[in-house]
Design a protein around this motif. Sequence first.
Motif, PDB file in Angstrom:
ATOM      1  N   VAL A 164       3.425   7.447 -45.449  1.00 28.70           N
ATOM      2  CA  VAL A 164       4.139   6.241 -45.880  1.00 28.70           C
ATOM      3  C   VAL A 164       5.630   6.513 -46.029  1.00 28.70           C
ATOM      4  CG1 VAL A 164       2.216   5.061 -47.023  1.00 28.70           C
ATOM      5  CG2 VAL A 164       3.592   6.706 -48.311  1.00 28.70           C
ATOM      6  N   GLU A 165       5.975   7.715 -46.459  1.00 26.66           N
ATOM      7  CA  GLU A 165       7.394   8.038 -46.628  1.00 26.66           C
ATOM      8  C   GLU A 165       8.115   8.048 -45.291  1.00 26.66           C
ATOM      9  OE1 GLU A 165       7.465  10.763 -50.654  1.00 26.66           O
ATOM     10  OE2 GLU A 165       6.956  11.755 -48.765  1.00 26.66           O
ATOM     11  N   ASP A 166       7.499   8.613 -44.265  1.00 25.38           N
ATOM     12  CA  ASP A 166       8.128   8.626 -42.948  1.00 25.38           C
ATOM     13  C   ASP A 166       8.190   7.232 -42.339  1.00 25.38           C
ATOM     14  OD1 ASP A 166       8.704  11.300 -43.002  1.00 25.38           O
ATOM     15  OD2 ASP A 166       7.774  11.741 -41.067  1.00 25.38           O
ATOM     16  N   LEU A 167       7.156   6.417 -42.563  1.00 27.87           N
ATOM     17  CA  LEU A 167       7.182   5.046 -42.049  1.00 27.87           C
ATOM     18  C   LEU A 167       8.297   4.240 -42.713  1.00 27.87           C
ATOM     19  CD1 LEU A 167       3.364   4.265 -41.777  1.00 27.87           C
ATOM     20  CD2 LEU A 167       4.965   4.691 -39.909  1.00 27.87           C
ATOM     21  N   ALA A 168       8.586   4.548 -43.967  1.00 28.85           N
ATOM     22  CA  ALA A 168       9.710   3.892 -44.642  1.00 28.85           C
ATOM     23  C   ALA A 168      11.034   4.323 -44.019  1.00 28.85           C
ATOM     24  CB  ALA A 168       9.692   4.218 -46.133  1.00 28.85           C
ATOM     25  N   LEU A 169      11.118   5.571 -43.572  1.00 33.73           N
ATOM     26  CA  LEU A 169      12.329   6.047 -42.893  1.00 33.73           C
ATOM     27  C   LEU A 169      12.494   5.354 -41.540  1.00 33.73           C
ATOM     28  CD1 LEU A 169      12.082   9.885 -43.668  1.00 33.73           C
ATOM     29  CD2 LEU A 169      13.726   8.256 -44.626  1.00 33.73           C
ATOM     30  N   PHE A 170      11.387   5.136 -40.840  1.00 34.21           N
ATOM     31  CA  PHE A 170      11.414   4.393 -39.577  1.00 34.21           C
ATOM     32  C   PHE A 170      11.922   2.975 -39.817  1.00 34.21           C
ATOM     33  CE2 PHE A 170       8.715   1.704 -36.602  1.00 34.21           C
ATOM     34  CZ  PHE A 170       9.461   1.956 -35.466  1.00 34.21           C
TER      35      PHE A 170
END
Length: 362
Positions: free
Chosen positions: A253-259
């Motif tokens: 979820v953290e990486d998807l938020a960065l995307f």
Amino acid sequence: MRKFFKIVLISVLTLVVFGGASLLFFGRDSHGNLSGSIPEQIDQYLSNQEFQGTVLISKDGEVLFKKGYGAAAPNVQNSPNTLYQIASLSKSFTAVAIMQLAEKQLLTVDDPLAKYFPDFPNADTITIGHLLSHSSGIPDYLNPDYQFDFSKEWEPDEILDIVRNDKLEFTPGESFSYSNTGYVLLGLIIEEVSGKPYSNYIEEHIFKPSGMHNSMFTIPEGAQAAKGHVEGKFGPLMHNSAAYAAGDIISTVEDLALFDEALRQNLLVNEETTKLMGTTHASKFPYQYGYGWYTQDVLGHNAVGHSGGFPSGFRHYIVRLQNVDLTVIVLSNEMTVNSKTINRNLTSIVLQKPLWIWEELL
């Protein structure tokens, strides 16, 4: 007798009117049973739902809430850095990659499929834009009729062979029908145009500039990765190659938020391209689709979103409100979880706006 039928008819009509009025009056959830701050209300709601998975909500460029619930795997709890097979959420990445190549004038959305696959049936009438918007009419290889084997390792060309000789479902551009096959073709087009394997292109041109250091295509040994569950038990085995560019990304979820933030900051594609991707290019009630995103009205706000799921036990949903900076990411490793309903209710809580029953579905 006529009088009897008249009484019955009036009674039925009264019930219908009363039922409709009741739905209008009572058919929404204002989450009045929740209390405290917005993050506290979110936590209460997810706990009440016995949610299994991880949620991250960002607002105005800041993380408003992130937390994991339930088991990711034996003796491993879900957390914001848990790795998930994100399934069809990968389609947004594939679409961004295509649009990056379009911005570099290496292809156009109007290019016919025949330019890249001259031997593919109907390739002269299908465009890249049709593939992006699920309006090509190419059958979905994951249709139950094909009895696709998720457990074995697949090459993209083998996936295409499943539907290669079947008729189109409709004339390209005239309707909408979700087709994972179309996104397999898009992955191969990315490889041909860029000269790089699909995974390498995504890593270099999307993961890296977005700062997504915990996203990948193969789960490392011993990593904190979620295992899919179906009614509390481990789901069937699924090989990641079974989805290719239609759904083989592994992320958190953290990486998807960065995307999401990279898109909002125009770091991956420009603002004009982002708007084009969020414009409806194909529809069939109740669905509307742009390029790599469903286009939606969410609680009165213009939005894009996407679902993702595998029969191995994953159910995900992401929504991005366009006119307010709000993104809600729900990843679940339990097949029985309705991640879209969860997502809609979380959006309702953040906006402090009641949610009508039908808004959980659209």
